[in-house]
Write an enzyme that holds these catalytic residues in place. Structure first.
Site, PDB file in Angstrom:
ATOM      1  N   SER A  84      -3.350  -1.127 -34.811  1.00  0.00           N
ATOM      2  CA  SER A  84      -2.275  -1.748 -35.576  1.00  0.00           C
ATOM      3  C   SER A  84      -1.697  -0.772 -36.575  1.00  0.00           C
ATOM      4  O   SER A  84      -2.401   0.076 -37.124  1.00  0.00           O
ATOM      5  CB  SER A  84      -2.803  -2.987 -36.309  1.00  0.00           C
ATOM      6  OG  SER A  84      -1.798  -3.529 -37.148  1.00  0.00           O
ATOM      7  N   SER A  85      -0.397  -0.935 -36.827  1.00  0.00           N
ATOM      8  CA  SER A  85       0.265  -0.122 -37.844  1.00  0.00           C
ATOM      9  C   SER A  85       0.201  -0.796 -39.215  1.00  0.00           C
ATOM     10  O   SER A  85       0.611  -0.203 -40.214  1.00  0.00           O
ATOM     11  CB  SER A  85       1.732   0.097 -37.457  1.00  0.00           C
ATOM     12  OG  SER A  85       2.406  -1.146 -37.371  1.00  0.00           O
ATOM     13  N   SER A 139      16.087   9.537  15.722  1.00  0.00           N
ATOM     14  CA  SER A 139      17.026   8.794  14.897  1.00  0.00           C
ATOM     15  C   SER A 139      16.329   8.521  13.576  1.00  0.00           C
ATOM     16  O   SER A 139      15.092   8.511  13.511  1.00  0.00           O
ATOM     17  CB  SER A 139      17.395   7.464  15.570  1.00  0.00           C
ATOM     18  OG  SER A 139      17.976   6.561  14.655  1.00  0.00           O
ATOM     19  N   THR A 140      17.100   8.302  12.532  1.00  0.00           N
ATOM     20  CA  THR A 140      16.488   7.855  11.278  1.00  0.00           C
ATOM     21  C   THR A 140      15.611   6.636  11.521  1.00  0.00           C
ATOM     22  O   THR A 140      14.580   6.456  10.874  1.00  0.00           O
ATOM     23  CB  THR A 140      17.582   7.517  10.245  1.00  0.00           C
ATOM     24  OG1 THR A 140      18.281   8.705   9.888  1.00  0.00           O
ATOM     25  CG2 THR A 140      16.995   6.883   8.991  1.00  0.00           C
TER      26      THR A 140
END
Length: 469
Positions: free
Chosen positions: A319-320, A141-142
């Site tokens: 950082s940009s 069975s599952t």
């Protein structure tokens, strides 16, 4: 034009792609469960575990005279293909699904059946020769297949996680040895406490990871109990009296894992306590890793306006807008993994609590959450070890400077001049900005020789007997 074959189940007929190894029930599940976008194929160890279970069941049924030997050989060969990595792309059902894992079980039944038919010289879908339910799912069975496969897959995942944790433990231990002579200031409540070595700090992290490694190993030991042969609710309906023993022996043979059958299959089919226990241990690992990463971020803060006691390896610009800024991105990502694992623990707790009567239907989300936690923790440990810890360097001069200018040195005077005088010295040092050393000498509490010995940082990083006359 794509070609199709017609398959049917109790709900009617469905067109399935002719080249697909899955069948009608898998096709319905694909239509029903558009949830995570993550198919079962993303968890190869679960697929392999399902193959181990199906092969063991076929061989057990054949040995008990229930399944034709030729059919059993076909199923076994198909399962070998899955374990070798073939046809994983045919496991197309979403990992989170209704039905307690029935769709996952049927996906396995249908793929194995159609591959076995092919190996036996038949066409896909010619189920009169080998049937996904009557033959591949015989005596099953599952409700015993899915949790048993889940446990096998968990064991395999845990072993890789423990390897990764041990790799990280060794990285911290190595730095503990490297930094054993670096004197620094220890802190409690983010305030100066007493001196220690940077090596002691890193060694402590190695020890804490080692302790968690033991806890994971203990939790793993609980997962070896399976409920194969329980069938629907643990009574073993539709199976041979010797099936439980035989299928378990076959599973041990093929997986080489020391699996054992639960002493009470009814209890085992409804109980998910092992997943609660395991998830709690994974949460513990996550919490401890996150704390260590918090410490790494604090100790490396700066570079000039923070503690700056250690340098993390620069991994990418931070950082940009701020040129030259480099962030502690590896500890940061491990922190985020920890948050996700803690959240998965809540999911698992709620899913395990949701069991009703003889079955817990929430096992798909339990399994998915456990796999997510184990996989992320494993990758986090490897990433932290290789991209951060292994490249950490010590700012020795900065560590020494902070120790020598710290009020915390006064703690070492307690056994020699008493707490009250030590507190007065600390207060004056704070107010005047003068050193502890100069104030004690000025007041004549101790000689220069005594002070130099007592306040030598190297003498304050381990127990030292003091005889007070």
């Amino acid at each position: 034009m794509k070609e199709y074959r017609t398959e049917h189940d109790s709900l009617g007929e469905v067109l399935v792609p002719a080249d697909a190894y899955y069948g009608v029930q898998t096709h319905r599940a694909m239509d029903n469960f558009h949830i995570t976008g993550i198919p079962l194929s993303q968890y190869p160890r679960l697929i392999n575990a399902l193959a181990y279970v199906k092969r063991a069941a076929a061989e057990a049924n054949a040995s008990l005279g229930l399944l034709d030997e030729a059919k059993a050989r076909g199923i076994a060969r198909a399962c070998e293909d899955l374990v070798s990595g073939r046809l994983h792309d045919q496991f197309v059902v979403d990992v989170i699904q209704g039905g307690a894992g029935t769709s996952a079980n049927m996906n396995a039944n249908e793929v194995i059946c159609n591959r076995a038919l092919e190996l036996m010289g038949y066409a896909k879908g010619e189920y009169e020769h080998l049937h996904p339910l009557n033959d591949v799912n015989m005596s099953q069975s599952t409700n015993d297949v899915y949790p048993s496969a889940l446990n096998i897959a968990i064991i395999l995942e845990l072993r890789e996680l423990m390897d990764a944790m041990n790799h990280l433990r060794k990285a911290f231990a190595g730095k503990g040895g490297e930094f054993c002579d670096v004197i620094k200031m220890g802190r409690t409540q983010l305030q100066d406490a007493v001196p220690m070595t940077l090596g002691q700090e890193f060694s402590a992290w190695a020890v804490t990871i080692g302790e968690d490694l033991q806890r994971v190993g203990e939790a793993e030991g609980l997962v070896y109990e399976i409920n194969m042969g329980a069938t629907a609710i643990g009574t073993g309906l539709n199976s041979h009296p010797d099936y439980v023993r035989t299928v378990t022996e076959k599973l041990v043979e093929h997986t080489t894992l020391n699996l054992k059958s639960s002493p009470d299959l009814v209890e085992a089919t409804q109980d998910t306590g092992v997943y609660v226990q395991l998830s709690g241990v994974l949460k513990r690992v996550a919490v401890k890793l996150s704390k260590i990463c918090n410490d790494l971020r604090l100790l490396s803060s700066g570079p000039r306006c923070g503690l700056g006691e250690i340098n993390l390896p620069p991994m990418q610009p931070g950082s940009s807008i701020m040129p030259g800024k480099v962030n502690p991105v590896i500890p940061e990502v491990v922190n985020q993994v920890a948050f996700a694992v803690i959240g998965q623990d809540v999911t698992i707790s709620m899913a395990c609590e949701a069991g009703q009567l003889e079955l817990n239907v929430m096992e798909p989300v339990i399994g998915h959450s456990l796999f997510q936690s184990m996989n992320m923790l494993r990758r986090a440990c490897l990433t932290l070890a290789d991209k951060c810890v292994s490249g950490i360097t010590a700012n020795r001069d900065r560590c020494r400077e902070l120790v020598e200018n710290s009020i915390g040195l006064v703690t070492a005077l307690n056994p020699h001049i008493g707490y009250e005088k030590s507190a007065e010295i600390a207060k004056e040092a704070m107010a005047s900005g003068r050193s502890v050393y100069d104030i004690v000498l000025e007041r004549g509490y101790l000689s220069r020789e005594e002070l130099e010995d007592i306040l030598k940082p190297e003498n304050m990083v381990s127990p030292r007997y003091v005889c007070r006359s």
